[in-house]
Design a protein around this motif. Structure first.
Motif, mmCIF file in Angstrom:
data_model
loop_
_atom_site.group_PDB
_atom_site.id
_atom_site.type_symbol
_atom_site.label_atom_id
_atom_site.label_comp_id
_atom_site.label_asym_id
_atom_site.label_seq_id
_atom_site.Cartn_x
_atom_site.Cartn_y
_atom_site.Cartn_z
ATOM 1 N N UNK A 286 45.134 -19.947 42.641
ATOM 2 C CA UNK A 286 45.748 -20.066 43.975
ATOM 3 C C UNK A 286 45.047 -19.153 44.980
ATOM 4 N N UNK A 287 44.779 -19.687 46.151
ATOM 5 C CA UNK A 287 44.151 -18.932 47.240
ATOM 6 C C UNK A 287 45.100 -18.919 48.438
ATOM 7 N N UNK A 288 45.080 -17.824 49.179
ATOM 8 C CA UNK A 288 45.791 -17.788 50.464
ATOM 9 C C UNK A 288 45.021 -18.639 51.466
ATOM 10 N N UNK A 289 45.753 -19.369 52.282
ATOM 11 C CA UNK A 289 45.067 -20.262 53.227
ATOM 12 C C UNK A 289 44.204 -19.483 54.210
ATOM 13 N N UNK A 290 44.609 -18.253 54.547
ATOM 14 C CA UNK A 290 43.797 -17.447 55.465
ATOM 15 C C UNK A 290 42.453 -17.098 54.834
ATOM 16 N N UNK A 291 42.457 -16.783 53.519
ATOM 17 C CA UNK A 291 41.210 -16.453 52.832
ATOM 18 C C UNK A 291 40.280 -17.659 52.797
ATOM 19 N N UNK A 292 40.836 -18.849 52.541
ATOM 20 C CA UNK A 292 40.014 -20.066 52.515
ATOM 21 C C UNK A 292 39.433 -20.356 53.898
ATOM 22 N N UNK A 293 40.251 -20.206 54.933
ATOM 23 C CA UNK A 293 39.792 -20.485 56.292
ATOM 24 C C UNK A 293 38.678 -19.533 56.707
ATOM 25 N N UNK A 294 38.854 -18.242 56.436
ATOM 26 C CA UNK A 294 37.832 -17.254 56.803
ATOM 27 C C UNK A 294 36.535 -17.530 56.053
ATOM 28 N N UNK A 295 36.648 -17.803 54.757
ATOM 29 C CA UNK A 295 35.452 -18.075 53.963
ATOM 30 C C UNK A 295 34.764 -19.355 54.433
ATOM 31 N N UNK A 296 35.544 -20.368 54.802
ATOM 32 C CA UNK A 296 34.962 -21.618 55.302
ATOM 33 C C UNK A 296 34.152 -21.363 56.572
#
Length: 555
Positions: A286-296
């Motif tokens: 599971x990933x936090x959506x903020x972490x995915x967005x920043x990494x994207x």
């Protein structure tokens, strides 16, 4: 060709393995570690993460400059060699370009390694075909087999590898070419499985069963990917234009791109490489959506800096990363809104990979098969097919941009064929200069023939309606017979149905039939048979030029 496809499949697998081992060797020499670029980057000091991609970019630029110096008439791009070339891929230039890609990939550049793997496999196939004296059609097919073997070896997906080449590179699926390509893909995959440490590129979790209204959310994901894909490709193109405008030498330009990636990696080393390990993590943890967005966002920047600087490599894998991240964010949102009625975000990440790839490559069939091969789950088929097809049509309705130049050219040619097939005579009408009224005197007719090198003068009535022609042959015969012509008007020399007329709505084929029965260079064009108002003329040269363009685009 089936036997040669098997040979090329074996050689393509070894070429892929060689490039992969070369990456590990360079990583070991630079850092004392090999394997995942992300893990390698995390273990380095910040200043090493800053400088290593820059140094790799400079080395890549030097190799690329040397490759341009050794450029010959044949294109080093395997897609061009198959689609529009003779199958000849220069060895020295391809090896130098592969060394350039190796420098970028091994030093942390945000780019895929599969591009050079496929290129090396295709180059090996071209070399085999040339030393065995294949003719150009068979050599092109052999290179296509090599490309399929390279992609299969890179992704462990033999079906998708075969369809990638047939759908994107060849542009059509014909059994005489598809058969050898499938054999090459299968042999390459079998070869890869015989080596120790074989494992799928992406370790896919079990895909959940999709029921009822949740299918609508996957259609929504397809729409989102279709809207986002053209923006992604335009962003890459924008980055390339900006770097090219700097007019910097290649080593400096690629070094600058690597330095910018290094700056990002000080804070986020996960932007290194093609994104394999990050996607696998999203699929299983599971990933936090903020972490995915920043990494994207950071990964998009890093990919733009790497690709924009002119680095050699593939954008296929970064595209899968972007699709997975977009799908994960979308899935996180719908799962947060409807937790009991929707699947976990990883399911949307899997489908997002296929949908984004479908839109970016304009190859939905290949994208569907690739994700299906990776998951080996029938449950994924329905949402995947819907998302991929919807994403493809949404992207095509916005822009004809594609990840591959050959696809853009093929789409442009297809539009040209449709336009040419829809050509009507109104598009070819030119003004008619040799027109006289029914009352024109013999002196006016003679002057017209002296002024214009034509065989016929068109005659119209007072309302500009076409009546027929006066022939140069008739005028010449009258003069030779020394008849009294002083008071004879044009109507006395008129031939009413001697020359065919064309109408504005007439097609190329219909007009050509009229020209085949006519010895002249032009034909009069009238509004219609019932309303013969003269509009102008159509020249045979214009008609043949349109046919030539249509035939050339069909080939």
């Amino acid at each position: 060709m089936l036997l040669w496809g098997a040979v090329v499949g074996l050689v393509g697998a070894f070429a892929t393995i060689s490039f992969r081992e070369a990456i590990h060797a360079v990583q070991w020499m630079l850092t004392g570690k090999s394997g995942s670029l992300v893990e390698m980057g995390k273990g380095l000091q910040w200043y090493v993460r800053l400088l290593l991609p820059a140094a790799g970019g400079v080395a890549a630029g030097i190799f690329l400059a040397l490759a341009k110096r050794f450029a010959v008439g044949a294109s080093s791009d395997y897609m061009e060699a198959v689609a529009i070339g003779d199958g000849n891929i220069p060895v020295r230039q391809s090896l130098l370009r592969s060394a350039s890609s190796l420098s970028t990939v091994a030093s942390g550049g945000s780019i895929g390694r599969e591009g050079s793997m496929v290129q090396l496999a295709a180059m090996a196939a071209s070399f085999i075909g040339r030393i065995t004296h294949f003719d150009p059609p068979r050599l092109r097919l052999l290179v296509a087999c090599g490309a399929a073997a390279g992609l299969t070896s890179a992704y462990n997906a033999p079906i998708a590898g075969a369809f990638f080449v047939t759908e994107i590179v060849l542009g059509s699926i014909a059994m005489q070419s598809f058969g050898p390509i499938v054999v090459a893909s299968v042999v390459a995959n079998i070869t890869m499985r015989e080596f120790p440490g074989y494992q799928p590129t992406y370790e896919m979790p079990a895909f959940p069963a999709i029921f009822g209204a949740e299918v609508v959310f996957f259609v929504g994901l397809g729409i989102l990917c279709g809207l986002a894909s053209p923006l992604f490709l335009q962003l890459l193109a924008y980055a390339k234009r900006k770097f090219q405008k700097t007019k910097l030498p290649l080593p400096t330009r690629l070094g600058l791109g690597g330095l910018l990636v290094g700056i990002i990696s000080i804070w986020e080393p996960q932007v290194w490489g093609n994104g394999y390990s990050v996607v696998n993590s999203m699929l299983h943890q599971p990933w936090a959506w903020t972490a995915v967005l920043v990494l994207l966002l950071l990964k998009l920047l890093a990919t733009c800096f790497t690709m924009g600087s002119g680095a050699i490599g593939g954008v296929f894998t970064p595209t899968l990363f972007v699709g997975a991240a977009v799908g994960y964010l979308f899935g996180f949102g719908v799962h947060d809104l409807f937790p009991s009625a929707t699947s976990a975000p990883f399911a949307y990440a899997i489908v997002g990979m296929g949908a984004f790839l479908s839109a970016a490559t304009s190859a939905p069939l290949m994208a569907i098969l690739m994700i299906f091969e990776m998951t080996l789950s029938y449950q994924v088929v329905l949402p995947l097919m819907l998302a991929c097809v919807v994403a493809y049509f949404i992207a095509r309705s916005i822009d004809d941009t594609s990840m591959y130049e050959i696809t853009i050219k093929r789409n442009r040619d297809a539009k040209a064929r449709l336009r040419l097939r829809g050509t009507r005579m109104r598009d070819l009408i030119k003004p008619a200069d040799t027109v006289l009224p029914l009352t024109a005197s013999f002196e006016e007719i003679s002057r017209m023939f002296l002024e214009y090198p034509v065989k016929y003068v068109y005659i119209v009535d007072d309302e500009n309606r076409y009546q027929g022609v006066v022939s140069l042959q008739d005028v010449t015969s009258t003069l030779l017979e020394k008849k009294d012509v002083g008071a004879r008007p044009a109507v006395e020399f008129l031939r009413r149905d001697f020359v065919h007329v064309v109408t504005p709505d007439m097609s190329l084929g219909e007009a050509l039939e009229h020209f085949l029965a006519h010895q002249g260079e032009r034909l009069p064009t009238v509004e219609s048979i019932d309303n013969p108002t003269l509009l102008g003329v159509v020249y045979k040269s214009s008609l043949l030029d349109a046919y030539f363009k249509l035939n050339r685009s069909d080939n």
